[in-house]
Scaffold this active site. Structure first.
Site, PDB file in Angstrom:
ATOM      1  CD  GLU A   1      -2.084  -7.605   2.831  1.00  0.00           C
ATOM      2  OE1 GLU A   1      -1.864  -6.447   2.413  1.00  0.00           O
ATOM      3  OE2 GLU A   1      -2.583  -7.837   3.940  1.00  0.00           O
TER       4      GLU A   1
ATOM      5  N   GLY B   1       0.839  -5.075   0.900  1.00  0.00           N
ATOM      6  CA  GLY B   1      -0.304  -5.157  -0.003  1.00  0.00           C
ATOM      7  C   GLY B   1       0.021  -5.814  -1.341  1.00  0.00           C
TER       8      GLY B   1
ATOM      9  CD  GLU C   1       1.720  -5.461   5.664  1.00  0.00           C
ATOM     10  OE1 GLU C   1       2.534  -6.355   6.013  1.00  0.00           O
ATOM     11  OE2 GLU C   1       0.993  -5.555   4.663  1.00  0.00           O
TER      12      GLU C   1
ATOM     13  CB  ALA D   1      -0.901  -0.017   1.233  1.00  0.00           C
TER      14      ALA D   1
HETATM   15  N1  CAA Z   1       4.596   3.319  -0.497  1.00  0.00           N
HETATM   16  C1  CAA Z   1       5.000   4.495  -1.006  1.00  0.00           C
HETATM   17  N2  CAA Z   1       6.149   4.644  -1.681  1.00  0.00           N
HETATM   18  C2  CAA Z   1       6.927   3.555  -1.836  1.00  0.00           C
HETATM   19  C3  CAA Z   1       6.595   2.323  -1.295  1.00  0.00           C
HETATM   20  C4  CAA Z   1       5.349   2.221  -0.601  1.00  0.00           C
HETATM   21  N3  CAA Z   1       4.910   1.047  -0.095  1.00  0.00           N
HETATM   22  N4  CAA Z   1       7.571   1.430  -1.574  1.00  0.00           N
HETATM   23  C5  CAA Z   1       8.498   2.103  -2.272  1.00  0.00           C
HETATM   24  N5  CAA Z   1       8.134   3.395  -2.419  1.00  0.00           N
HETATM   25  C6  CAA Z   1       8.858   4.462  -3.102  1.00  0.00           C
HETATM   26  C7  CAA Z   1      10.020   4.953  -2.263  1.00  0.00           C
HETATM   27  O1  CAA Z   1       9.568   5.867  -1.289  1.00  0.00           O
HETATM   28  C8  CAA Z   1      10.913   5.571  -3.306  1.00  0.00           C
HETATM   29  O2  CAA Z   1      10.387   6.815  -3.647  1.00  0.00           O
HETATM   30  P1  CAA Z   1      11.377   8.105  -3.775  1.00  0.00           P
HETATM   31  O3  CAA Z   1      12.267   7.747  -4.925  1.00  0.00           O
HETATM   32  O4  CAA Z   1      10.447   9.229  -4.064  1.00  0.00           O
HETATM   33  O5  CAA Z   1      12.114   8.205  -2.479  1.00  0.00           O
HETATM   34  C9  CAA Z   1      10.708   4.639  -4.517  1.00  0.00           C
HETATM   35  O6  CAA Z   1       9.474   3.952  -4.291  1.00  0.00           O
HETATM   36  C10 CAA Z   1      11.805   3.596  -4.654  1.00  0.00           C
HETATM   37  O7  CAA Z   1      11.907   2.887  -3.439  1.00  0.00           O
HETATM   38  P2  CAA Z   1      13.280   2.755  -2.600  1.00  0.00           P
HETATM   39  O8  CAA Z   1      14.176   3.894  -2.888  1.00  0.00           O
HETATM   40  O9  CAA Z   1      12.929   2.511  -1.175  1.00  0.00           O
HETATM   41  O10 CAA Z   1      13.872   1.429  -3.273  1.00  0.00           O
HETATM   42  P3  CAA Z   1      14.860   0.361  -2.609  1.00  0.00           P
HETATM   43  O11 CAA Z   1      15.271  -0.541  -3.703  1.00  0.00           O
HETATM   44  O12 CAA Z   1      15.896   1.055  -1.793  1.00  0.00           O
HETATM   45  O13 CAA Z   1      13.941  -0.459  -1.564  1.00  0.00           O
HETATM   46  C11 CAA Z   1      11.983  -1.663  -0.856  1.00  0.00           C
HETATM   47  C12 CAA Z   1      12.886  -1.258  -2.037  1.00  0.00           C
HETATM   48  C13 CAA Z   1      12.734  -2.598   0.089  1.00  0.00           C
HETATM   49  C14 CAA Z   1      10.782  -2.401  -1.459  1.00  0.00           C
HETATM   50  C15 CAA Z   1      11.528  -0.395  -0.101  1.00  0.00           C
HETATM   51  O14 CAA Z   1      11.015   0.540  -1.043  1.00  0.00           O
HETATM   52  C16 CAA Z   1      10.460  -0.636   0.925  1.00  0.00           C
HETATM   53  O15 CAA Z   1      10.743  -1.114   1.993  1.00  0.00           O
HETATM   54  N6  CAA Z   1       9.179  -0.298   0.605  1.00  0.00           N
HETATM   55  C17 CAA Z   1       8.085  -0.409   1.520  1.00  0.00           C
HETATM   56  C18 CAA Z   1       7.650  -1.829   1.702  1.00  0.00           C
HETATM   57  C19 CAA Z   1       6.525  -1.923   2.715  1.00  0.00           C
HETATM   58  O16 CAA Z   1       6.691  -1.610   3.873  1.00  0.00           O
HETATM   59  N7  CAA Z   1       5.319  -2.345   2.267  1.00  0.00           N
HETATM   60  C20 CAA Z   1       4.182  -2.459   3.108  1.00  0.00           C
HETATM   61  C21 CAA Z   1       3.317  -1.254   2.972  1.00  0.00           C
HETATM   62  S1  CAA Z   1       1.992  -1.225   4.170  1.00  0.00           S
HETATM   63  C22 CAA Z   1       0.767  -2.199   3.497  1.00  0.00           C
HETATM   64  O17 CAA Z   1       0.911  -2.742   2.434  1.00  0.00           O
HETATM   65  C23 CAA Z   1      -0.508  -2.332   4.281  1.00  0.00           C
HETATM   66  C24 CAA Z   1      -1.408  -3.413   3.830  1.00  0.00           C
HETATM   67  O18 CAA Z   1      -1.371  -4.524   4.310  1.00  0.00           O
HETATM   68  C25 CAA Z   1      -2.418  -3.167   2.834  1.00  0.00           C
END
Ligand code: CAA
Length: 259
Positions: free
Chosen positions: A112, A109, A132, A66
């Site tokens: 999921e 998500g 999460e 998400a």
């Molecule tokens: N939401 C918003 N933006 C996201 C994102 C997310 N879930 N995942 C990645 N991005 C964005 C980053 O913020 C970044 O944007 P900027 O360039 O503007 O800074 C861009 O995508 C590239 O990401 P990274 O620079 O972080 O890339 P990376 O290769 O260093 O890392 C990653 C990759 C490990 C996937 C890392 O992006 C990450 O940890 N993302 C979040 C993963 C996460 O926590 N997901 C769960 C979300 S909560 C949820 O999903 C609730 C539910 O159950 C429905």
């Protein structure tokens, strides 16, 4: 379809291919993306020329979850009143089979969403996880419910409780979360091939299979077996059952007409 902002849509034969396309955010599932996804899937479900759907992302990310930036300032009352993420479940109402072709990150998500599909094919660099808890929240779209059915309690607990134990494609296959691991560059084509195979079988009978298997998650075994048997009986009301069995007896290939 009006112009799509977050998705690419194409058809290949009787298969609808939907690509999540929000490259700057690793396909983070913002509200606008999911609204488009629901709309496009519904259109494909209603389209008689389509028999199955493939859902994919990019080579780097199926979806990184998400959209954290979009949701970080939400409050409880808003979430509750608007049933935040409630519309994500619309994908589970799609009646045609959906194959997820997963490359790269399928986190939160994203994992999921893949699990809401009917079959998952994984590219060899795919990564599945529920991070999460590291954000101070819990999975909100099936992570605690569907993962356990796919990989068992211990792995599901470990993944959701730590947020940092992810499954590689190989591990996901061993655990039963995905049915196949393929080289990253062929996973979409192989998913389309399987989808095309399904789409050329009898459409009503295909939908009955999906319906029957999904019932197994909802109802007790004896009721599920009755549900299955009644659907089995009803296939004999289709032309496709007559054609399929006649073709076998006549040693020729069946030509299904989806009725
Ligand atoms: N939401 C918003 N933006 C996201 C994102 C997310 N879930 N995942 C990645 N991005 C964005 C980053 O913020 C970044 O944007 P900027 O360039 O503007 O800074 C861009 O995508 C590239 O990401 P990274 O620079 O972080 O890339 P990376 O290769 O260093 O890392 C990653 C990759 C490990 C996937 C890392 O992006 C990450 O940890 N993302 C979040 C993963 C996460 O926590 N997901 C769960 C979300 S909560 C949820 O999903 C609730 C539910 O159950 C429905």
């Amino acid at each position: 379809s009006p112009k799509l902002e977050y998705l690419l849509l194409e058809t290949r034969g009787r298969v609808g291919l939907v690509t999540l396309h929000r490259p700057k955010a690793l396909n983070a599932l913002c509200n606008g993306l999911f609204v488009e996804l629901n709309q496009v899937l519904k259109e494909l479900d209603d389209n008689k020329d389509i028999g199955a759907i493939v859902l994919t992302g990019s080579e780097r990310a199926f979806a990184a979850g998400a959209d954290i930036k979009e949701m970080k300032d939400r409050n409880f009352i808003e979430n509750y009143l608007e049933d935040f993420l409630g519309h994500w479940t619309q994908i589970t109402k799609i009646r045609k089979p959906i194959i997820a072709a997963v490359n790269g990150f399928a986190l939160g998500g994203g994992c999921e969403l893949a699990m809401m599909c009917d079959i998952i094919y994984a590219g060899d660099k795919a990564l599945f996880g529920q991070p999460e808890i590291k954000l101070g929240t819990i999975p909100g779209a099936g992570g605690t419910q569907r993962l356990i059915k796919a990989v068992g309690k211990s792995k599901a607990m470990e993944m959701c409780l730590t947020g940092s134990v992810n499954l590689t494609a190989e591990e996901a296959e061993r655990a039963g979360l995905v049915s196949k691991v393929l080289p990253a560059d062929v996973v979409v084509d192989e998913a389309v091939k399987t989808a095309e195979k399904i789409a050329n079988l009898s459409q009503p009978v295909v939908q009955m299979v999906k319906d029957a298997i999904n019932q197994s998650f909802e109802i007790p075994l004896s009721a599920g077996l009755t549900f299955e048997r009644r659907l089995f009986h009803s296939t004999f009301a289709t032309k496709d059952q007559k054609e399929g069995m006649a073709a076998f007896a006549e040693k020729r290939k069946a030509n299904f007409t989806h009725n």
